[in-house]
Design an enzyme around this catalytic site. Structure first.
Site, PDB file in Angstrom:
ATOM      1  N   ASP A   9      16.753 -38.329 -40.063  1.00  0.00           N
ATOM      2  CA  ASP A   9      16.298 -38.811 -38.755  1.00  0.00           C
ATOM      3  C   ASP A   9      14.844 -38.400 -38.548  1.00  0.00           C
ATOM      4  O   ASP A   9      14.241 -37.724 -39.391  1.00  0.00           O
ATOM      5  CB  ASP A   9      17.214 -38.268 -37.629  1.00  0.00           C
ATOM      6  CG  ASP A   9      17.161 -36.748 -37.482  1.00  0.00           C
ATOM      7  OD1 ASP A   9      16.048 -36.183 -37.409  1.00  0.00           O
ATOM      8  OD2 ASP A   9      18.234 -36.104 -37.438  1.00  0.00           O
TER       9      ASP A   9
ATOM     10  N   ARG B 209      22.850 -46.367 -39.100  1.00  0.00           N
ATOM     11  CA  ARG B 209      22.235 -45.043 -38.859  1.00  0.00           C
ATOM     12  C   ARG B 209      20.804 -45.235 -38.333  1.00  0.00           C
ATOM     13  O   ARG B 209      20.354 -44.543 -37.439  1.00  0.00           O
ATOM     14  CB  ARG B 209      22.155 -44.217 -40.149  1.00  0.00           C
ATOM     15  CG  ARG B 209      23.386 -44.158 -41.006  1.00  0.00           C
ATOM     16  CD  ARG B 209      24.161 -42.877 -40.792  1.00  0.00           C
ATOM     17  NE  ARG B 209      25.134 -42.987 -39.741  1.00  0.00           N
ATOM     18  CZ  ARG B 209      26.278 -43.684 -39.835  1.00  0.00           C
ATOM     19  NH1 ARG B 209      26.602 -44.333 -40.920  1.00  0.00           N
ATOM     20  NH2 ARG B 209      27.115 -43.733 -38.818  1.00  0.00           N
TER      21      ARG B 209
ATOM     22  N   HIS C 231      15.375 -35.334 -48.332  1.00  0.00           N
ATOM     23  CA  HIS C 231      16.386 -36.357 -48.638  1.00  0.00           C
ATOM     24  C   HIS C 231      15.988 -37.746 -48.135  1.00  0.00           C
ATOM     25  O   HIS C 231      16.840 -38.627 -48.011  1.00  0.00           O
ATOM     26  CB  HIS C 231      17.744 -35.969 -48.025  1.00  0.00           C
ATOM     27  CG  HIS C 231      18.398 -34.805 -48.713  1.00  0.00           C
ATOM     28  ND1 HIS C 231      19.384 -34.034 -48.138  1.00  0.00           N
ATOM     29  CD2 HIS C 231      18.192 -34.273 -49.956  1.00  0.00           C
ATOM     30  CE1 HIS C 231      19.763 -33.084 -48.991  1.00  0.00           C
ATOM     31  NE2 HIS C 231      19.049 -33.203 -50.094  1.00  0.00           N
TER      32      HIS C 231
HETATM   33  P1  OAD Z   1      26.671 -30.539 -43.078  1.00  0.00           P
HETATM   34  O1  OAD Z   1      27.437 -31.554 -42.301  1.00  0.00           O
HETATM   35  O2  OAD Z   1      27.132 -30.210 -44.445  1.00  0.00           O
HETATM   36  O3  OAD Z   1      26.618 -29.161 -42.265  1.00  0.00           O
HETATM   37  C1  OAD Z   1      26.268 -29.112 -40.923  1.00  0.00           C
HETATM   38  C2  OAD Z   1      26.227 -27.652 -40.501  1.00  0.00           C
HETATM   39  O4  OAD Z   1      25.781 -27.613 -39.146  1.00  0.00           O
HETATM   40  C3  OAD Z   1      27.594 -26.948 -40.535  1.00  0.00           C
HETATM   41  O5  OAD Z   1      27.430 -25.656 -41.127  1.00  0.00           O
HETATM   42  C4  OAD Z   1      28.007 -26.839 -39.069  1.00  0.00           C
HETATM   43  O6  OAD Z   1      28.758 -25.668 -38.796  1.00  0.00           O
HETATM   44  C5  OAD Z   1      26.651 -26.765 -38.385  1.00  0.00           C
HETATM   45  N1  OAD Z   1      26.630 -27.296 -37.008  1.00  0.00           N
HETATM   46  C6  OAD Z   1      27.313 -28.340 -36.491  1.00  0.00           C
HETATM   47  N2  OAD Z   1      26.991 -28.548 -35.200  1.00  0.00           N
HETATM   48  C7  OAD Z   1      26.061 -27.602 -34.881  1.00  0.00           C
HETATM   49  C8  OAD Z   1      25.336 -27.271 -33.698  1.00  0.00           C
HETATM   50  N3  OAD Z   1      25.480 -27.965 -32.569  1.00  0.00           N
HETATM   51  N4  OAD Z   1      24.480 -26.228 -33.740  1.00  0.00           N
HETATM   52  C9  OAD Z   1      24.318 -25.499 -34.890  1.00  0.00           C
HETATM   53  N5  OAD Z   1      24.980 -25.758 -36.025  1.00  0.00           N
HETATM   54  C10 OAD Z   1      25.829 -26.793 -36.035  1.00  0.00           C
HETATM   55  O7  OAD Z   1      25.141 -31.026 -43.071  1.00  0.00           O
HETATM   56  P2  OAD Z   1      23.939 -30.582 -44.023  1.00  0.00           P
HETATM   57  O8  OAD Z   1      24.074 -29.157 -44.429  1.00  0.00           O
HETATM   58  O9  OAD Z   1      22.688 -31.006 -43.374  1.00  0.00           O
HETATM   59  O10 OAD Z   1      22.518 -35.357 -48.014  1.00  0.00           O
HETATM   60  O11 OAD Z   1      24.190 -31.498 -45.285  1.00  0.00           O
HETATM   61  C11 OAD Z   1      23.288 -31.441 -46.346  1.00  0.00           C
HETATM   62  C12 OAD Z   1      23.222 -32.782 -47.024  1.00  0.00           C
HETATM   63  O12 OAD Z   1      24.529 -33.211 -47.362  1.00  0.00           O
HETATM   64  C13 OAD Z   1      22.690 -33.908 -46.158  1.00  0.00           C
HETATM   65  O13 OAD Z   1      21.294 -33.955 -46.099  1.00  0.00           O
HETATM   66  C14 OAD Z   1      23.254 -35.117 -46.817  1.00  0.00           C
HETATM   67  C15 OAD Z   1      24.650 -34.634 -47.092  1.00  0.00           C
HETATM   68  O14 OAD Z   1      25.303 -35.167 -48.167  1.00  0.00           O
HETATM   69  C16 OAD Z   1      22.341 -36.615 -48.466  1.00  0.00           C
HETATM   70  O15 OAD Z   1      22.805 -37.595 -47.919  1.00  0.00           O
HETATM   71  C17 OAD Z   1      21.530 -36.686 -49.709  1.00  0.00           C
END
Ligand code: OAD
Length: 231
Positions: A100, A65, A115
Site C-alpha cells: 500500500d 487491492r 515487495h
Molecule cells: P502477516 O499477516 O504475516 O503478519 C501481520 C502481523 O501483524 C502479525 O504478527 C499480527 O499479529 C500483527 N498485527 C495485526 N494487527 C495488528 C495491529 N492492529 N497492530 C499491530 N500489529 C498487528 O503480515 P506480514 O508480516 O506483513 O508478501 O507478511 C509479510 C509478507 O507475507 C507480506 O509482505 C506478503 C505476505 O506473503 C508478499 O505478498 C510477497
C-alpha cells in the site's frame, strides 16, 4: 506501554513495517484469522506459475487491492512515524513489506518497498514501470502485471536495504509476523551486531527483540515515538 524504553541510539533508525501497521486502516493482514492467505491460496494469486495458469484471477486479486486504496487512509501509526521523521534530527529509513502507499500518504520519506507497490504496474516485455491507480482490464492483462514481488521472485531494492541495515543504530519491527525472508532475518543480522532491536506488534515474534511492545499499532507506535522524543 508501561515499560520504559531507556536511552536508545537514534542516529539512524531503520523501521521494518508489515501488514499489521495498516490493519487498523482497514487493509487485511495475510496470516491473521480471516487474513488474505486464508481465502486466497498464495500459489494461485502470488506466484509466477499462478499468473501463467490464470492471469485473470491474479489481475482481479490485485485490481481489488489497488482499488481499495481509494477507500483507506493512513492511521495514527503511519502518522507518528512521519511526524517523527519530520521533527527529529535522526535519520529514519522505512523498509516496508507493504504494497500500500499509506506511509507515503502520511508524509513519510525514505521508504524502501521490498515487495513492490500496488500503485505501480510493470510492462511484461519492456520492464517499464508506471504509476497506475485503476484496474488492469482483460484486454491488456497480457501486457502489464502488478509491480508486486511474488513468491519465488527476487525482492526489490536489495542494495538500498543492505546500505540501510549496515548503518542502522536502532531497529524497529512493526506489525510483521516475521514469517517471510529476507525481512524476517533482519533482526538476526542486527541483533548479532549488537544493534538494539525492538518490536511493536500484537504478538511476540522472536526472542531476539530486546523489547516487544504488544498491542495495536495505532496505540503503541505513537506512544513509542513520543517516548523516543523525550528520552
Ligand atoms: P502477516 O499477516 O504475516 O503478519 C501481520 C502481523 O501483524 C502479525 O504478527 C499480527 O499479529 C500483527 N498485527 C495485526 N494487527 C495488528 C495491529 N492492529 N497492530 C499491530 N500489529 C498487528 O503480515 P506480514 O508480516 O506483513 O508478501 O507478511 C509479510 C509478507 O507475507 C507480506 O509482505 C506478503 C505476505 O506473503 C508478499 O505478498 C510477497
Amino acid at each position: 506501554m508501561d515499560e520504559s524504553i531507556g536511552h536508545l541510539p537514534i542516529d539512524h533508525i531503520v523501521i521494518l513495517t508489515g501488514a499489521g501497521i495498516s490493519a487498523e486502516s482497514g487493509i487485511k493482514t495475510f496470516r491473521d484469522h480471516n487474513g488474505l492467505w486464508e481465502n486466497h491460496p498464495i500459489e494461485k494469486v502470488a506466484s509466477p506459475q499462478g499468473f501463467v495458469e490464470n492471469p485473470e484471477l491474479v489481475q482481479n486479486f490485485y485490481n481489488l487491492r489497488r482499488l481499495q486504496l481509494k477507500d483507506v487512509e493512513p492511521n495514527k501509526a503511519h502518522q507518528a512515524i512521519a511526524d517523527f521523521q519530520k521533527d527529529s534530527k535522526s535519520k529514519v529509513t522505512i523498509i516496508t513489506q507493504n504494497v500500500d502507499d499509506l506511509h507515503e500518504r502520511a508524509g513519510s520519506e525514505n521508504i524502501i518497498h521490498i515487495h513492490g507497490e500496488l500503485r505501480k504496474i510493470r510492462h511484461l516485455e519492456t520492464g517499464e514501470i508506471k504509476y497506475f491507480e485503476g484496474k488492469i482490464e482483460k484486454y491488456n492483462q497480457s501486457l502489464w502485471r502488478p509491480h508486486i514481488v511474488w513468491f519465488g521472485e527476487q525482492i526489490l531494492n536489495s542494495y538500498e536495504i543492505r546500505e540501510a541495515l549496515n548503518s542502522a543504530t536502532l531497529f524497529l519491527s512493526i506489525g510483521t509476523s516475521g514469517q517471510v525472508y529476507p525481512a524476517a532475518g533482519f533482526v538476526n543480522q542486527l541483533h548479532s551486531l549488537g544493534i538494539p532491536c525492538i518490536e511493536l506488534n500484537q504478538e511476540k515474534t522472536s526472542d531476539l527483540f530486546e523489547h516487544s511492545f504488544l498491542g495495536d499499532a495505532t496505540a503503541s507506535v505513537p506512544t513509542f515515538f513520543s517516548q523516543l522524543r523525550h528520552q
